[in-house]
Each structure stands twice: as structure tokens, then as C-alpha cells.
Design a protein around this motif. Structure first.
Motif: not given
Length: 142
Positions: A6-11, A16-28, A73-77
Motif C-alpha cells: 500500500i502506497l500512502v503519499p504524505v505532504d 494526508s495525515k488522515r490518509a496515513f492513518k487509514m493506510a496503517i489501518d488497511v495495511a494491518k 511519521l515513522k514514529e506512528e507506524i
């Protein structure tokens, strides 16, 4: 459909922060690898049409900004999640599309900028570009 990457582009934007959190949930849920990218947008340091920089350190500065964002962001993964970081300098939509092809991405989770209709028409929308240029599913997070 099996989702392995899963690719999540952030800016740094709220979207993009909401997308990042969603991507983590989907990846899990999918047991997928998370690929987090930040594209250092050349338009922040140059006139893209002419490739002329306004500041000789402009490209270095925008890339450093992208690297700082990914480090934060790495700290949140979650530790159990496989992930990769990619920082590139370029035009975001085109760079994201290229990463999808090169990395064999199965899904893109991207934030919607929330620009108004006029701004999106004039400036373009990265999420719209990605939707129209990749062959995998794209989840746009508002």
C-alpha cells in the motif's frame, strides 16, 4: 484481490495525515507492507516550466523538509508493520504514478487536498491525477 503493498503519499496536510492513518489501518487488516512517500514538490523551489530555481538551496531545502516529515511519521507506524520510506524530488502526481509502477503497488491511499473547484481547475489535483494514471485501486481520504 490480494493487497500486499500500500502506497500512502504524505505532504503534511490534514488530509494526508488522515490518509496515513487509514493506510496503517488497511495495511494491518490486509497484512500488507506500507510504503510511505513524500514528494519534494519542485514547484516550491523552481519555475517548473523552465526548470529555473529561485534559490540555489531550494531543492535541498524541500527535500530536507520531506525527510523531516517522514521521520516524524515513522514514529506512528506500529512496530509489527513492514514499511518502506521513499523521498523523491519532482512533480507529485507524476512521481507517485512512477512509484506505483516501479514498486508493484497494489493500492494507493491518498488524501484529498480539499481545494475548491477553481483552485483544482487552475492548479490541478494530485489525487485526481493519480486516480487517472495508475492501474491499481485508489482510496481518496477526505
Amino acid at each position: 484481490m490480494e493487497i500486499k503493498k500500500i502506497l500512502v503519499p504524505v505532504d503534511g496536510s490534514d488530509a494526508s495525515k488522515r490518509a496515513f492513518k487509514m493506510a496503517i489501518d488497511v495495511a494491518k487488516v490486509q497484512g500488507a507492507e506500507l510504503v510511505v512517500t513524500c514528494i519534494a514538490d519542485v514547484s516550491e523551489a523552481a519555475y517548473p516550466i523552465m526548470g529555473v530555481t529561485l534559490d540555489k538551496n531550494g531543492f535541498i531545502n524541500i527535500k530536507a523538509k520531506a525527510e523531516r516529515l517522514l521521520a516524524a511519521l515513522k514514529e506512528e507506524i506500529p512496530i509489527e508493520l513492514d514499511y518502506e520510506e521513499i523521498v523523491e524530488t519532482g512533480i507529485p502526481g507524476a512521481a507517485i504514478t512512477e512509484i506505483v509502477e516501479q514498486q508493484g503497488i497494489d493500492m494507493v491511499v491518498i488524501g484529498n487536498s480539499g481545494k475548491g473547484a477553481v483552485s483544482s481547475f487552475v492548479m490541478g489535483s494530485v489525487s485526481q491525477y493519480v486516480i487517472h494514471h495508475v492501474k491499481c485501486p485508489v482510496l481518496v481520504v477526505k
